[in-house]
Scaffold this motif. Structure first.
Motif, PDB file in Angstrom:
ATOM      1  N   PHE A 153       7.234  -4.132   2.613  1.00 21.23           N
ATOM      2  CA  PHE A 153       5.953  -3.625   2.125  1.00 21.23           C
ATOM      3  C   PHE A 153       5.500  -2.500   3.055  1.00 21.23           C
ATOM      4  CE2 PHE A 153       5.981  -8.033   0.606  1.00 21.23           C
ATOM      5  CZ  PHE A 153       5.663  -7.847  -0.732  1.00 21.23           C
ATOM      6  N   THR A 154       5.347  -1.312   2.512  1.00 21.50           N
ATOM      7  CA  THR A 154       4.871  -0.173   3.298  1.00 21.50           C
ATOM      8  C   THR A 154       3.407   0.070   2.991  1.00 21.50           C
ATOM      9  OG1 THR A 154       7.067   0.838   3.262  1.00 21.50           O
ATOM     10  CG2 THR A 154       5.215   2.262   3.832  1.00 21.50           C
ATOM     11  N   ILE A 155       2.588   0.102   4.026  1.00 22.69           N
ATOM     12  CA  ILE A 155       1.152   0.315   3.832  1.00 22.69           C
ATOM     13  C   ILE A 155       0.904   1.786   3.497  1.00 22.69           C
ATOM     14  CG2 ILE A 155      -1.065   0.437   5.029  1.00 22.69           C
ATOM     15  CD1 ILE A 155       1.555  -2.301   5.637  1.00 22.69           C
ATOM     16  N   VAL A 156       0.204   2.023   2.396  1.00 20.39           N
ATOM     17  CA  VAL A 156      -0.091   3.377   1.936  1.00 20.39           C
ATOM     18  C   VAL A 156      -1.379   3.842   2.599  1.00 20.39           C
ATOM     19  CG1 VAL A 156      -0.507   4.845  -0.073  1.00 20.39           C
ATOM     20  CG2 VAL A 156       1.016   2.865  -0.272  1.00 20.39           C
ATOM     21  N   LEU A 157      -1.247   4.722   3.595  1.00 23.44           N
ATOM     22  CA  LEU A 157      -2.417   5.128   4.375  1.00 23.44           C
ATOM     23  C   LEU A 157      -3.440   5.883   3.538  1.00 23.44           C
ATOM     24  CD1 LEU A 157      -0.833   6.199   7.769  1.00 23.44           C
ATOM     25  CD2 LEU A 157      -1.978   4.059   7.200  1.00 23.44           C
ATOM     26  N   ASP A 158      -2.970   6.670   2.559  1.00 19.92           N
ATOM     27  CA  ASP A 158      -3.907   7.415   1.707  1.00 19.92           C
ATOM     28  C   ASP A 158      -4.842   6.480   0.953  1.00 19.92           C
ATOM     29  OD1 ASP A 158      -2.855   9.766   2.526  1.00 19.92           O
ATOM     30  OD2 ASP A 158      -1.636  10.121   0.745  1.00 19.92           O
TER      31      ASP A 158
ATOM     32  N   GLU B  93      -6.350  -4.371  -6.207  1.00 19.91           N
ATOM     33  CA  GLU B  93      -6.599  -3.407  -5.139  1.00 19.91           C
ATOM     34  C   GLU B  93      -5.374  -3.187  -4.263  1.00 19.91           C
ATOM     35  OE1 GLU B  93     -10.518  -3.051  -3.128  1.00 19.91           O
ATOM     36  OE2 GLU B  93     -10.868  -5.036  -4.003  1.00 19.91           O
ATOM     37  N   LEU B  94      -4.521  -4.214  -4.151  1.00 20.94           N
ATOM     38  CA  LEU B  94      -3.333  -4.080  -3.316  1.00 20.94           C
ATOM     39  C   LEU B  94      -2.361  -3.043  -3.864  1.00 20.94           C
ATOM     40  CD1 LEU B  94      -2.460  -7.754  -2.288  1.00 20.94           C
ATOM     41  CD2 LEU B  94      -3.197  -5.896  -0.792  1.00 20.94           C
ATOM     42  N   ALA B  95      -2.437  -2.757  -5.161  1.00 20.31           N
ATOM     43  CA  ALA B  95      -1.517  -1.795  -5.763  1.00 20.31           C
ATOM     44  C   ALA B  95      -1.636  -0.427  -5.118  1.00 20.31           C
ATOM     45  CB  ALA B  95      -1.769  -1.699  -7.270  1.00 20.31           C
ATOM     46  N   GLY B  96      -2.835  -0.082  -4.655  1.00 21.60           N
ATOM     47  CA  GLY B  96      -3.024   1.201  -4.008  1.00 21.60           C
ATOM     48  C   GLY B  96      -2.859   1.153  -2.501  1.00 21.60           C
ATOM     49  N   LEU B  97      -2.572  -0.056  -1.975  1.00 23.23           N
ATOM     50  CA  LEU B  97      -2.462  -0.219  -0.525  1.00 23.23           C
ATOM     51  C   LEU B  97      -1.047  -0.512  -0.064  1.00 23.23           C
ATOM     52  CD1 LEU B  97      -5.631  -2.452   0.064  1.00 23.23           C
ATOM     53  CD2 LEU B  97      -5.419   0.023   0.332  1.00 23.23           C
ATOM     54  N   LEU B  98      -0.222  -1.077  -0.939  1.00 22.11           N
ATOM     55  CA  LEU B  98       1.133  -1.481  -0.558  1.00 22.11           C
ATOM     56  C   LEU B  98       2.149  -0.956  -1.562  1.00 22.11           C
ATOM     57  CD1 LEU B  98       0.543  -5.281   0.274  1.00 22.11           C
ATOM     58  CD2 LEU B  98       0.743  -3.412   1.923  1.00 22.11           C
ATOM     59  N   SER B  99       3.258  -0.458  -1.059  1.00 21.11           N
ATOM     60  CA  SER B  99       4.412  -0.174  -1.918  1.00 21.11           C
ATOM     61  C   SER B  99       5.534  -1.095  -1.475  1.00 21.11           C
ATOM     62  CB  SER B  99       4.839   1.295  -1.801  1.00 21.11           C
ATOM     63  OG  SER B  99       5.305   1.574  -0.493  1.00 21.11           O
ATOM     64  N   VAL B 100       6.285  -1.624  -2.429  1.00 19.27           N
ATOM     65  CA  VAL B 100       7.292  -2.637  -2.104  1.00 19.27           C
ATOM     66  C   VAL B 100       8.688  -2.139  -2.454  1.00 19.27           C
ATOM     67  CG1 VAL B 100       7.041  -3.770  -4.355  1.00 19.27           C
ATOM     68  CG2 VAL B 100       7.951  -5.068  -2.419  1.00 19.27           C
ATOM     69  N   SER B 101       9.646  -2.507  -1.623  1.00 19.36           N
ATOM     70  CA  SER B 101      11.058  -2.219  -1.893  1.00 19.36           C
ATOM     71  C   SER B 101      11.881  -3.400  -1.398  1.00 19.36           C
ATOM     72  CB  SER B 101      11.502  -0.930  -1.193  1.00 19.36           C
ATOM     73  OG  SER B 101      11.353  -1.032   0.215  1.00 19.36           O
ATOM     74  N   TYR B 102      13.135  -3.446  -1.816  1.00 21.99           N
ATOM     75  CA  TYR B 102      14.021  -4.548  -1.436  1.00 21.99           C
ATOM     76  C   TYR B 102      15.281  -3.951  -0.810  1.00 21.99           C
ATOM     77  CZ  TYR B 102      10.811  -6.992  -4.473  1.00 21.99           C
ATOM     78  OH  TYR B 102       9.668  -7.496  -5.038  1.00 21.99           O
ATOM     79  N   PRO B 103      15.223  -3.581   0.483  1.00 25.00           N
ATOM     80  CA  PRO B 103      16.327  -2.851   1.112  1.00 25.00           C
ATOM     81  C   PRO B 103      17.599  -3.683   1.227  1.00 25.00           C
ATOM     82  CG  PRO B 103      14.307  -2.724   2.421  1.00 25.00           C
ATOM     83  CD  PRO B 103      14.107  -3.790   1.399  1.00 25.00           C
ATOM     84  N   SER B 104      18.729  -2.998   1.125  1.00 23.63           N
ATOM     85  CA  SER B 104      20.031  -3.631   1.377  1.00 23.63           C
ATOM     86  C   SER B 104      20.622  -3.110   2.682  1.00 23.63           C
ATOM     87  CB  SER B 104      20.993  -3.330   0.222  1.00 23.63           C
ATOM     88  OG  SER B 104      21.144  -1.928   0.040  1.00 23.63           O
ATOM     89  N   THR B 105      19.859  -2.301   3.410  1.00 24.66           N
ATOM     90  CA  THR B 105      20.311  -1.724   4.679  1.00 24.66           C
ATOM     91  C   THR B 105      20.554  -2.823   5.703  1.00 24.66           C
ATOM     92  OG1 THR B 105      18.861   0.156   4.185  1.00 24.66           O
ATOM     93  CG2 THR B 105      19.771   0.033   6.406  1.00 24.66           C
ATOM     94  N   ARG B 106      21.548  -2.619   6.561  1.00 28.01           N
ATOM     95  CA  ARG B 106      21.856  -3.556   7.637  1.00 28.01           C
ATOM     96  C   ARG B 106      21.876  -2.812   8.976  1.00 28.01           C
ATOM     97  NH1 ARG B 106      20.771  -6.324   4.030  1.00 28.01           N
ATOM     98  NH2 ARG B 106      21.853  -8.167   3.205  1.00 28.01           N
TER      99      ARG B 106
END
Length: 328
Positions: free
Chosen positions: A152-157, A75-88
């Protein structure tokens, strides 16, 4: 004996491979044992911790990131998108006050073991408010990059549904993930779930969701960083503001900040003949994102015209195009 919270903290830090935190909690257990009159046990624990520190010469906080969920499953697959930022953070042009507050958050997390030894916790609940394109989402990425944690960005949709009780149940899953997998969790467009209770367009389900969010946020004892961001702070329920450790306000850049943004985005395409006074005046009310896109447009134009630098007029045209895009 150790308290229930200390035992859970020991298991959690062991599971995450956080040796510094594990030993910090062990010292807390020793201090608690001493207060309970178990002086021999307390001394033995302190000696064991000292031995481990001497042998391994560990750093206060591990440098490598934890092993997160590669991709949220079930169920989390439709609720969270994950990334690994290198931004500082040093890649962002921030108002001094905002930069200082973000640096404080990083400092508290990087030296969290010192705070926990005194029963304190790093700031871990932040509310970012400001107009679109002012740097709120990029801030979440920069903090994740600085802390070497997944974002982890919460997918509101996927989170918000029309069925009674279902959204709150999904929100519980998100907070379970926050507790089990350390990371930076971003609730973007937060006003969608944090709107004022009792508003004219309020419906019972959204009110229940907000109540659930307040409860989960209040109970959260994780090591994750929770960031909520909104372009419309006036729409948020007043009870939300006091639940966050920090409320940081972002504004559109002006004057020197606008010029610094332009200079950073132009890079090697900067010209010594640029009219910075004119550019600063023309950049008024444009967001960081709009300035960045305008600079990219000016650079493209220079490349296609076989020029090695941009011109003042080229940037001004790009600014006007951005304003026209906004009006349309």
């Amino acid at each position: 004996m150790a308290t229930a919270e200390q035992l859970k903290a020991l298991v959690r830090s062991y599971a995450e491979g956080d040796q510094a935190q594990f030993l910090s909690v062990a010292m807390q257990v020793a201090a608690h044992a001493a207060k309970q009159g178990h002086s021999k046990l307390a001394q033995e624990l302190r000696s064991l911790v000292d031995q481990v520190k001497t042998k391994s010469q560990i750093a206060p906080r591990r440098l490598e990131p934890p092993t997160p969920l590669t991709q949220p499953r079930g169920e989390l697959a439709g609720l969270l998108s994950v990334s690994y930022p290198s931004t500082r953070l040093n890649e962002m042009v921030l108002q001094p006050a905002v930069g200082e507050r973000l640096e404080r958050v990083l400092r508290e997390h990087k030296q969290g073991h010192k705070l926990r030894e005194h029963g304190l916790r790093p700031r871990h609940r932040m509310l970012l408010v400001g107009p679109p394109g002012s740097g709120k989402t990029m801030t979440a990425a920069a903090l994740a990059g600085e802390m070497q944690l997944p974002l982890f960005t919460i997918v509101l949709d996927g989170l918000i549904t029309k069925f009674m009780g279902e959204t709150a149940a999904k929100l519980r899953l998100v907070f379970d993930a926050i507790r089990s997998t350390r990371g930076v969790y971003l609730f973007d467009e937060f006003d969608a779930i944090g709107g004022q209770r009792g508003a004219s367009n309020d419906v019972g389900e959204i009110r229940r969701v907000l109540n659930s969010f307040l409860q989960f946020l209040e109970q959260d004892q994780s090591d994750s960083l929770i960031i909520s961001a909104t372009n419309h702070p006036e729409l948020l329920d007043h009870a939300l503001f006091r639940r966050f450790d920090d409320v940081i306000e972002y504004n559109t850049p002006s004057g020197e900040l606008a010029n610094r943004t332009i200079l950073a985005k132009l890079g090697t395409f900067t010209s010594d003949e640029l009219d910075w006074k004119q550019l600063s005046a023309s950049a008024a009310e444009l967001s960081y994102a709009e300035l960045a896109r305008a600079c990219n447009d000016a650079i493209k134009e220079a490349i296609l015209d076989d020029k090695s630098v941009v011109t003042t007029q080229g940037i001004l045209r790009a600014f006007e195009e951005r304003r026209a895009t906004r009006r349309s």
